[in-house]
Design an enzyme around this catalytic site. Structure first.
Site, mmCIF file in Angstrom:
data_model
loop_
_atom_site.group_PDB
_atom_site.id
_atom_site.type_symbol
_atom_site.label_atom_id
_atom_site.label_comp_id
_atom_site.label_asym_id
_atom_site.label_seq_id
_atom_site.Cartn_x
_atom_site.Cartn_y
_atom_site.Cartn_z
ATOM 1 N N CYS A 160 0.808 -1.227 0.000
ATOM 2 C CA CYS A 160 0.000 0.000 0.000
ATOM 3 C C CYS A 160 0.835 1.268 0.000
ATOM 4 C CB CYS A 160 -0.919 -0.004 1.202
ATOM 5 S SG CYS A 160 -1.772 -1.563 1.387
ATOM 6 N N GLU A 303 -2.466 5.495 13.276
ATOM 7 C CA GLU A 303 -2.150 6.711 12.522
ATOM 8 C C GLU A 303 -2.504 7.956 13.341
ATOM 9 O OE1 GLU A 303 -3.824 6.937 8.576
ATOM 10 O OE2 GLU A 303 -2.404 8.524 8.035
ATOM 11 N N LYS A 321 -9.719 7.779 0.789
ATOM 12 C CA LYS A 321 -10.019 6.383 0.416
ATOM 13 C C LYS A 321 -11.509 6.072 0.471
ATOM 14 C CE LYS A 321 -5.630 4.106 1.435
ATOM 15 N NZ LYS A 321 -4.782 5.208 1.925
ATOM 16 N N HIS A 326 -9.376 2.040 -1.504
ATOM 17 C CA HIS A 326 -7.957 1.823 -1.242
ATOM 18 C C HIS A 326 -7.361 1.194 -2.494
ATOM 19 C CE1 HIS A 326 -4.142 0.941 0.254
ATOM 20 N NE2 HIS A 326 -4.430 0.528 1.471
ATOM 21 N N PHE A 385 1.361 -2.906 4.587
ATOM 22 C CA PHE A 385 1.651 -4.244 5.099
ATOM 23 C C PHE A 385 3.138 -4.516 4.848
ATOM 24 C CE2 PHE A 385 -2.656 -6.672 4.805
ATOM 25 C CZ PHE A 385 -3.115 -5.966 5.892
#
Lengths: 397, 90
Positions: A160, A303, A321, A326, A385
């Site tokens: 991502c 976050e 998003k 996403h 990830f």
């Protein structure tokens, strides 16, 4: 060290197949998420996504070229053409121009189609174009071919964060003199049966909607698309009289070196600090943060903690998003384009789908409606990830 | 029909495999958080249960209270699997 600016942007995503349409949708707070329409979607548990709608490749590409283009390449080429046209790039850049493009899954639809043919349908051969279609560098290579860019050309894959890493490396290429112009960003076309099936297994996809930072959020919603930005050495852009949209002022890249999927607030905060330091940017300059904001419990909490660890009084933070989905390896490029909207037009794109504030996410998330604001500088977060973080810092041009 | 004892044995075996423990170290009333199963271990265990019993477990990692499937302890998981098997047969 040379300053680097953005002179063109282009996109294809669930909101629109160009920048004006995407800006308009972001101003209005449209949501590009809907029922999945691809083959075998009825066999999925999760049946929503932010697909690119009404895509007609045969109208966009010559019949002779189309067999070479997986959808991921198609999106990249259309976004790239828009960005190059906006920038007014000269046609003879040659070795002074390059491409660094992010993608997480490359030509996954091509993998799927060829495996279906040999495994499920018992066929004994697949198209000879399978390998050049599915390779992760296909979108970057086709951009280089289309625009005659013969300098550094490569693909970047960091899940991502792919597009943010790609843009960060393109920035460094120009700063250090490896090129004067780079096409960069990301492309992704993971919305196919096998792609969504794989994500389903992780139990992080929302069945209903993407609601970043909101109580009642149930996870992420995958999107498709591409964003391509023309990055250019400032002196090169000024010398040819190009319109400067914004400055790419800094990049911060860190790894958590911890869990393969669980995010780390500490790793995220280090990346944000590194981007600010690289840009020589003060906290008081930052008027907007485009969050990674996936809508999972884990990301949004971590976050928020990272942002609050840096900013005593955080600027507005939104996750686009919830509008464009996403888009995995392309998402950072779509979000950089949202930052350009904030910097050039003074519009903060909203976090749509927002219902109820979450005490664990105490931020001004620009809920549901876009807001006018003067933004001198913006950050764009990506936390992937694998524990890979990449944060970009932008300034008004 | 799949009996409760068989389901319990399978649940414990699947958890044991994820936790790298011998099955006899997992009590029939063990709580999952006490066992120290991480989030990936949880989704892998659920996948294994789905494969073992041909069921669909409605589990979303983003819903802390898990309204549709209680994964908090061995007895709750066994009861949930029993219910899903019954629904499948019905």
């Amino acid at each position: 060290m040379r300053r680097v600016v953005i002179t063109g942007i282009g996109t294809v995503n669930a909101l629109a197949a160009d920048v004006p349409g995407t800006f308009e949708a972001m101003r209005k707070g449209d949501c590009g998420i809907g029922p999945l329409a691809f083959r075998d979607a009825d066999r999925l548990t999760i049946r929503i996504g932010a697909e690119v709608r009404d895509w007609t490749p045969e109208q966009r590409f010559a019949a002779g070229n189309l067999p070479l283009y997986d959808r991921v390449t198609q999106y990249a080429l259309v976004a790239g053409a828009e960005a190059v046209a906006m920038s007014g790039l000269p046609a003879d850049l040659g070795p002074r121009g390059g491409v660094i493009l992010g993608t997480a899954a490359g030509g996954i639809q091509t993998w799927e189609d060829s495996y279906r043919a040999v495994f499920a349908e018992g066929r004994n051969r697949v198209s000879p174009l399978v390998v050049p279609r599915l390779m992760h560098n296909a979108p970057a290579s086709h951009l280089s071919i289309r625009h005659g860019l013969t300098g550094p050309v490569l693909a970047v894959s960091s899940a991502c964060a792919s597009a943010n890493h790609a843009m960060g490396l393109a920035l460094q290429q120009i700063r250090t003199g490896g090129a004067d112009v780079m096409l960069t960003g990301g492309a992704e076309a993971m919305l196919c049966f096998g792609g969504v099936k794989a994500w389903e297994g992780l139990r992080v996809l929302a069945p209903d909607a993407c609601r970043p930072f909101s109580l009642g959020r149930k996870g992420m919603v995958i999107g498709d698309g591409a964003g391509v930005l023309v990055l250019e050495a400032e002196e090169h852009a000024r010398a040819r009289g190009a319109r400067v949209l914004a400055e790419v002022a800094g990049i911060g890249m860190t790894a958590d070196a911890g869990d393969i999927v669980a995010p780390s607030a500490e790793g995220a905060a280090r990346a944000m600090r590194a981007a600010l330091a690289d840009a020589g940017m003060g906290l008081d300059e930052v008027g907007y943060i485009n969050a990674h904001g996936t809508g999972t419990l884990a990301n949004d909490r971590a976050e928020t903690a990272a942002i609050r660890a840096i900013f005593a009084d955080p600027p507005p933070v939104s996750s686009t998003k919830a509008m464009h989905g996403h888009a995995i390896g392309a998402t950072g490029a779509l979000e950089a384009i949202a930052c350009v909207l904030a910097l050039t037009e003074g519009i903060l794109p909203p976090t749509v789908g927002f219902q109820t504030p979450d005490p664990d996410c105490a931020l001004d998330v620009v809920p549901n409606q876009a807001r006018a604001a003067t933004v001198r500088a913006a950050l764009s977060n990506a936390f992937a990830f694998g524990g890979l973080n990449a944060v970009l810092a932008f300034r008004q041009g | 029909m799949t009996g409760r004892a068989e389901i319990e044995q399978a649940v414990i075996a699947i958890l044991a495999q994820q936790l790298l423990l011998p099955p006899e170290d997992i009590a029939a009333d063990a709580r999952i958080d006490d066992l120290g199963l991480d989030s990936l271990g949880k989704v892998e265990a659920i996948f294994a249960l789905e494969e073992r019993f041909d069921i669909q477990v409605p589990f979303n990692a983003n819903e802390p209270d898990q309204p549709d499937f209680d994964f908090s302890s061995v007895p709750r998981i066994v009861a949930g699997v029993e219910r899903l098997i019954a629904q499948r047969v019905a």
